[in-house]
Scaffold this motif. Structure first.
Motif, short mmCIF file in Angstrom:
data_model
loop_
_atom_site.label_atom_id
_atom_site.label_comp_id
_atom_site.label_asym_id
_atom_site.label_seq_id
_atom_site.Cartn_x
_atom_site.Cartn_y
_atom_site.Cartn_z
N ASN A 277 -19.61 55.55 6.26
CA ASN A 277 -19.34 54.30 6.99
C ASN A 277 -18.93 53.18 6.05
N THR A 278 -18.14 53.53 5.06
CA THR A 278 -17.64 52.53 4.10
C THR A 278 -16.18 52.21 4.43
N THR A 279 -15.88 50.93 4.39
CA THR A 279 -14.50 50.47 4.61
C THR A 279 -13.89 50.13 3.26
N TRP A 280 -12.67 50.64 3.02
CA TRP A 280 -12.03 50.51 1.71
C TRP A 280 -10.72 49.76 1.79
N SER A 281 -10.45 49.00 0.72
CA SER A 281 -9.13 48.42 0.49
C SER A 281 -8.79 48.64 -0.98
N GLU A 292 -5.45 50.88 2.98
CA GLU A 292 -6.81 50.70 3.50
C GLU A 292 -7.25 51.98 4.20
N THR A 294 -11.16 54.05 6.00
CA THR A 294 -12.60 54.04 6.29
C THR A 294 -13.13 55.46 6.12
N ARG A 312 -16.66 47.97 1.36
CA ARG A 312 -17.57 47.18 2.20
C ARG A 312 -18.51 48.14 2.93
N ASN A 313 -19.83 47.84 2.78
CA ASN A 313 -20.83 48.69 3.44
C ASN A 313 -22.10 47.89 3.66
#
Length: 350
Positions: A277-281, A292, A294, A312-313
């Motif tokens: 459940n990590t969002t990446w850029s 980007e 997820t 982002r987590n």
């Protein structure tokens, strides 16, 4: 972006035999007395009409002397009915004036010179394979010849006589390959090629010839110079090159990519389990977003250079700088532990 192509090797294009046959009709006019001589010198006929067709061809349409009897080899047309009041037209095509006739993979289309109410040409007959014969009512027609993406269009006037014509396509081909800078082939990797003309249209865009061509594919094209865009992956690993196609030759072009496959992981400690459940850029050095995603293991093919991975987590943000070296596929870990801050340049926002 650096541009590099491999050695260009020329060879004649391969041509396969046809093997189709005509069905003769007693009421049809006689077939041509002899097969066209492919070595006869060409003579340019009437000025071609090209403005109503898809794209501008490079035609050469010649009358040829037919010195010896022959058995017609292919007839697969639509909308053509035989009769004593029709003329017979026998067609052959070759890549260059000096090359042998093509005996397969040709598409012939016969159009009426007049347009319908929609301003489009009426398709009168078609044939696929090698040489072709048509029975046509007297009148003026456009003959469109296609061999892959190589095309030619010629105008002809049909009476009640028998005519034999040779189309010279002035065409060649490209066989594409892709590799890393050390010469490692990218076979089986997500590599594709788009082919464009050199000229720009009214919107300032190049005219598209072919898209998503895979490595090892042979693309038949009219002799010219083309702008080729090769993509490795679907992010920013892009190489451009201008490649010349020579008539009657197969150009083998290898494009070298400077990129690597990068997998990102957010972990609590080095070598630990990836956090879901990590969002990446992925950011460029200037802060622009490159890509980007997820997930726990986002995977990208990136061009060589320096990047920042922003993860982002659970309401926190972690920023890690990393470098992509050509051909160095690897995992990049972003560690959440505060003890790793100085080692990996990670920023934590609460």
């Amino acid at each position: 972006m650096n541009i590099a192509t491999g050695a260009i090797i020329c060879a004649t294009l391969l041509m396969a035999p046809s093997g189709l046959s005509f069905a003769q009709d007693a009421e049809l006019p006689p077939v041509p007395a002899g097969k066209p001589d492919p070595n006869a010198p060409p003579t340019i006929s009437d000025t071609p009409i090209i403005n109503l067709l898809d794209r501008e061809p490079e035609p050469l349409f010649s009358d040829i002397i037919a010195p010896s009897p022959y058995a017609p080899t292919s007839f697969a047309s639509t909308g053509v009915k035989g009769g004593l009041h029709q003329g017979a037209l026998y067609l052959m095509a070759k890549l260059t004036p000096d090359s042998p006739p093509l005996d397969d993979d040709l598409i012939w289309r016969i159009y009426s010179e007049t347009t319908n109410a929609d301003g489009r040409l009426e398709l009168v007959a078609t044939s696929r394979g090698g040489d072709a014969e048509f029975r046509l009512d007297p009148g003026t027609y456009l003959i469109h010849t296609a061999y892959g993406f190589a095309q030619a269009t010629n105008r002809i006037v049909i009476g009640k006589e028998v005519q034999s014509k040779m189309v010279t396509l002035n065409a060649g081909g490209i066989k594409f390959g892709a590799a890393l800078k050390d010469g490692e082939d990218l076979d089986g990797r997500p590599v594709s090629f788009d082919i464009f003309g050199l000229d720009f249209n009214q919107r300032g865009e190049r005219n598209v010839i072919a898209r998503n061509v895979k490595p090892g594919s042979i693309v038949r094209l009219s002799a010219d110079t083309y702008h080729v865009v090769s993509r490795y992956g679907d992010v920013n690993a892009i190489v451009r090159a201008d490649i010349q196609v020579l008539p009657g030759k197969l150009t083998e072009a290898t494009i070298f990519h400077k990129a690597a496959d990068i997998t990102l992981k957010l972990v609590n400690e080095r070598g630990g389990e990836a956090i879901a459940n990590t969002t990446w850029s992925v950011l460029s050095p200037g802060g622009d977003v490159v890509v980007e995603a997820t997930g726990a293991f986002p995977d990208f093919i990136l061009a060589e250079g320096e990047y920042e991975a922003l993860a982002r987590n659970n309401g926190k943000t972690y920023l890690h700088t990393f470098t992509v070296d050509p051909g160095a596929d690897r995992e990049v870990e972003v560690v959440t532990s505060l003890s790793e801050l100085s080692g990996q340049q990670t920023t934590v926002n609460n």
